[in-house]
Design a protein around this motif. Sequence first.
Motif, mmCIF file in Angstrom:
data_model
loop_
_atom_site.group_PDB
_atom_site.id
_atom_site.type_symbol
_atom_site.label_atom_id
_atom_site.label_comp_id
_atom_site.label_asym_id
_atom_site.label_seq_id
_atom_site.Cartn_x
_atom_site.Cartn_y
_atom_site.Cartn_z
ATOM 1 N N PRO A 66 0.861 -1.059 0.318
ATOM 2 C CA PRO A 66 0.335 0.093 0.009
ATOM 3 C C PRO A 66 0.838 0.818 0.404
ATOM 4 O O PRO A 66 0.542 2.118 -0.721
ATOM 5 N N ALA A 67 1.655 1.574 0.972
ATOM 6 C CA ALA A 67 2.341 2.173 0.733
ATOM 7 C C ALA A 67 3.365 2.654 -0.405
ATOM 8 O O ALA A 67 3.458 4.014 -0.980
ATOM 9 N N VAL A 68 3.977 1.530 -1.782
ATOM 10 C CA VAL A 68 4.302 1.861 -2.321
ATOM 11 C C VAL A 68 3.194 2.332 -3.636
ATOM 12 O O VAL A 68 3.931 3.277 -4.693
ATOM 13 N N PHE A 69 2.745 1.759 -3.506
ATOM 14 C CA PHE A 69 1.391 2.241 -4.382
ATOM 15 C C PHE A 69 0.669 3.875 -3.584
ATOM 16 O O PHE A 69 0.868 4.544 -5.391
ATOM 17 N N TRP A 88 -4.630 -7.701 0.035
ATOM 18 C CA TRP A 88 -3.018 -6.950 -1.200
ATOM 19 C C TRP A 88 -2.197 -5.851 0.203
ATOM 20 O O TRP A 88 -1.680 -5.851 0.006
ATOM 21 N N ARG A 89 -3.317 -5.692 1.478
ATOM 22 C CA ARG A 89 -2.395 -4.927 2.542
ATOM 23 C C ARG A 89 -1.353 -5.768 3.706
ATOM 24 O O ARG A 89 -0.578 -4.961 4.088
ATOM 25 N N GLN A 90 -1.788 -7.549 3.138
ATOM 26 C CA GLN A 90 -0.385 -8.010 3.711
ATOM 27 C C GLN A 90 0.741 -7.666 3.071
ATOM 28 O O GLN A 90 1.632 -8.355 3.542
ATOM 29 N N ALA A 91 0.748 -7.659 1.938
ATOM 30 C CA ALA A 91 2.121 -7.863 1.360
ATOM 31 C C ALA A 91 3.014 -6.726 0.847
ATOM 32 O O ALA A 91 2.733 -5.661 1.732
ATOM 33 N N TRP A 92 4.773 -7.602 0.855
ATOM 34 C CA TRP A 92 5.555 -6.105 0.803
ATOM 35 C C TRP A 92 5.787 -6.250 -0.186
ATOM 36 O O TRP A 92 6.085 -7.470 -0.968
ATOM 37 N N PHE A 93 6.818 -5.171 -1.102
ATOM 38 C CA PHE A 93 7.472 -5.010 -2.397
ATOM 39 C C PHE A 93 8.759 -5.216 -1.943
ATOM 40 O O PHE A 93 9.817 -4.357 -0.955
ATOM 41 N N CYS A 94 9.619 -5.403 -2.593
ATOM 42 C CA CYS A 94 11.378 -5.019 -2.645
ATOM 43 C C CYS A 94 11.154 -4.197 -3.750
ATOM 44 O O CYS A 94 11.968 -4.449 -5.065
#
Length: 195
Positions: A18-21, A153-159
């Motif tokens: 969500p922060a990346v989005f 979707w909110r549980q996911a993380w992006f590297c």
Amino acid sequence: MQIGCPRCAQVDQVQSVPAVFQSGQTTYRVRGGMTAIPAGDGVVYTATTHTGVSVTATAAALDPYPVLRGGGCFLTLALVMLIPAFVFASFATEVLAENPAPTAGGRVGAAIGAWIFPSGAFALVALFAVLFVLRLRRNARIRRGIPDALAYWRQAWFCHRCGGVFLPRGELMSAATFRGQVERAGDYAGLSRGR
């Protein structure tokens, strides 16, 4: 809480999806120069303004919201096609009433010939009405699934280093694979792209 990437095992370039989005969207407003518009005997000067949203490719790939497509065009086409359908039907009725065929086979042939266009027009009306209802049902199914899709979707993380998405204690996956998982969580997989 620090979550490390399953591929590179680093935490410094890991951010919640969500922060990346959110950080990948920027609202902008551009004001253009003055434009002269003739008005009666004089000229009116006006400035042009454009407001928009700039979205990074990463934010677009992580967008959890599917495209809802309107069905108003199908409803409009169905209603517009009713006019020629009824006009053709009235012509067919008049033609058959004014020119009765002497034999039973002739009457059947005349009826088939007279009702070809009205039948086709009414078939188009029915087709557009069905497409409208199917579009409404598709959009309703997507709307029902959005809360579940967002929860996943909110549980996911992006590297940012590896360019992939992962869930805690999960494997790294591409953004496209993740988007498919989000759609499956919302139970609308396959519906959000073009149908």
